[in-house]
Design an enzyme around this catalytic site. Sequence first.
Site, PDB file in Angstrom:
ATOM      1  N   SER A  13     -12.480  -1.045  -7.711  1.00 36.80           N
ATOM      2  CA  SER A  13     -12.678  -1.875  -8.913  1.00 36.80           C
ATOM      3  C   SER A  13     -11.378  -2.523  -9.388  1.00 36.80           C
ATOM      4  CB  SER A  13     -13.321  -1.057 -10.041  1.00 36.80           C
ATOM      5  OG  SER A  13     -12.420  -0.091 -10.540  1.00 36.80           O
ATOM      6  N   ASN A  14     -10.243  -1.892  -9.142  1.00 37.44           N
ATOM      7  CA  ASN A  14      -8.970  -2.537  -9.506  1.00 37.44           C
ATOM      8  C   ASN A  14      -8.714  -3.754  -8.625  1.00 37.44           C
ATOM      9  OD1 ASN A  14      -7.277  -1.218 -11.697  1.00 37.44           O
ATOM     10  ND2 ASN A  14      -8.044   0.559 -10.565  1.00 37.44           N
ATOM     11  N   MET A  90      -5.857   6.763  -1.772  1.00 37.38           N
ATOM     12  CA  MET A  90      -5.659   8.190  -2.030  1.00 37.38           C
ATOM     13  C   MET A  90      -4.966   8.902  -0.873  1.00 37.38           C
ATOM     14  SD  MET A  90      -6.851   8.154  -5.025  1.00 37.38           S
ATOM     15  CE  MET A  90      -7.086   9.839  -5.565  1.00 37.38           C
ATOM     16  N   ASN A 107       1.718   0.312  -7.162  1.00 37.14           N
ATOM     17  CA  ASN A 107       0.606   1.258  -7.281  1.00 37.14           C
ATOM     18  C   ASN A 107       0.148   1.314  -8.731  1.00 37.14           C
ATOM     19  OD1 ASN A 107      -1.127   3.482  -6.478  1.00 37.14           O
ATOM     20  ND2 ASN A 107       0.332   4.877  -7.454  1.00 37.14           N
ATOM     21  N   ASP A 145       3.791   9.303  -7.128  1.00 39.56           N
ATOM     22  CA  ASP A 145       3.602   8.668  -8.433  1.00 39.56           C
ATOM     23  C   ASP A 145       4.921   8.528  -9.196  1.00 39.56           C
ATOM     24  OD1 ASP A 145       0.841   8.450  -7.971  1.00 39.56           O
ATOM     25  OD2 ASP A 145       0.552  10.518  -8.575  1.00 39.56           O
ATOM     26  N   GLU A 174      -6.881  -0.337 -16.948  1.00 33.45           N
ATOM     27  CA  GLU A 174      -6.312  -0.565 -15.611  1.00 33.45           C
ATOM     28  C   GLU A 174      -6.664  -1.978 -15.149  1.00 33.45           C
ATOM     29  OE1 GLU A 174      -6.905   2.448 -12.565  1.00 33.45           O
ATOM     30  OE2 GLU A 174      -7.294   3.946 -14.098  1.00 33.45           O
TER      31      GLU A 174
END
Length: 210
Positions: A13-14, A90, A107, A145, A174
Amino acid sequence: MHSIVTLISGRGSNFEAIVKTAQKENWAVQFSGVIANRPEAKGLDFARSEGIPALALDHKAYPDRATFDQALMQQIDLLKPDLVVLAGFMRILTPEFIRHYAGKLINIHPSLLPSFPGLHTHERALEAGVETHGASVHFVSEGVDEGPIICQATVPVLPGDSAAQLAARVLQMEHQIYPRAVKWFLDGRLRIEGNQVKVYPPESQLFAHE
Ligand code: GRF
């Protein structure tokens, strides 16, 4: 015309939000390809429906992380990207991969980094009892991250929130901040200064959920 390659693992969806914003705002950009490490990733269907080259590279078909990342780099490089966008990808990437795309690999992470790196961020935010949660877009460096933060969005944690409700509120933000960060990059407005990212000309790098 800038070229973007996107890596996804699932829903995408991003990625979709970035493509739709680019269409709406007429960006001079080519979405050269989407690569998923899971053949069943839903985001591949969206890419195909938009005529964007979509490829599955199943990590399970490779003996180890380094071999998979090498294959991934080969595929990405064929598409000659100016920017590589991780959008719900992921997988932990090898240092070789990260170094290969230094300065052009970004990211999105569903927390206000440096709080809650890693998985299950919404559950952990609820457990910690924070009142403000959110999302961060960052350049990728070798830690998980980690890396200079381009922009963030804050989201309130409401009484009685479930992890799913909180995740949905964060996801909404987001979809707003990732397209903004990508556009800043494409317009050459980002400078990495130490561990910080500055936007030129300056613009707020913090967004808030209304
Ligand atoms: C997003 O919450 C993103 O921040 C996280 O994984 C989720 C991916 O969602 N890394 P989608 O595939 O973009 O819909």
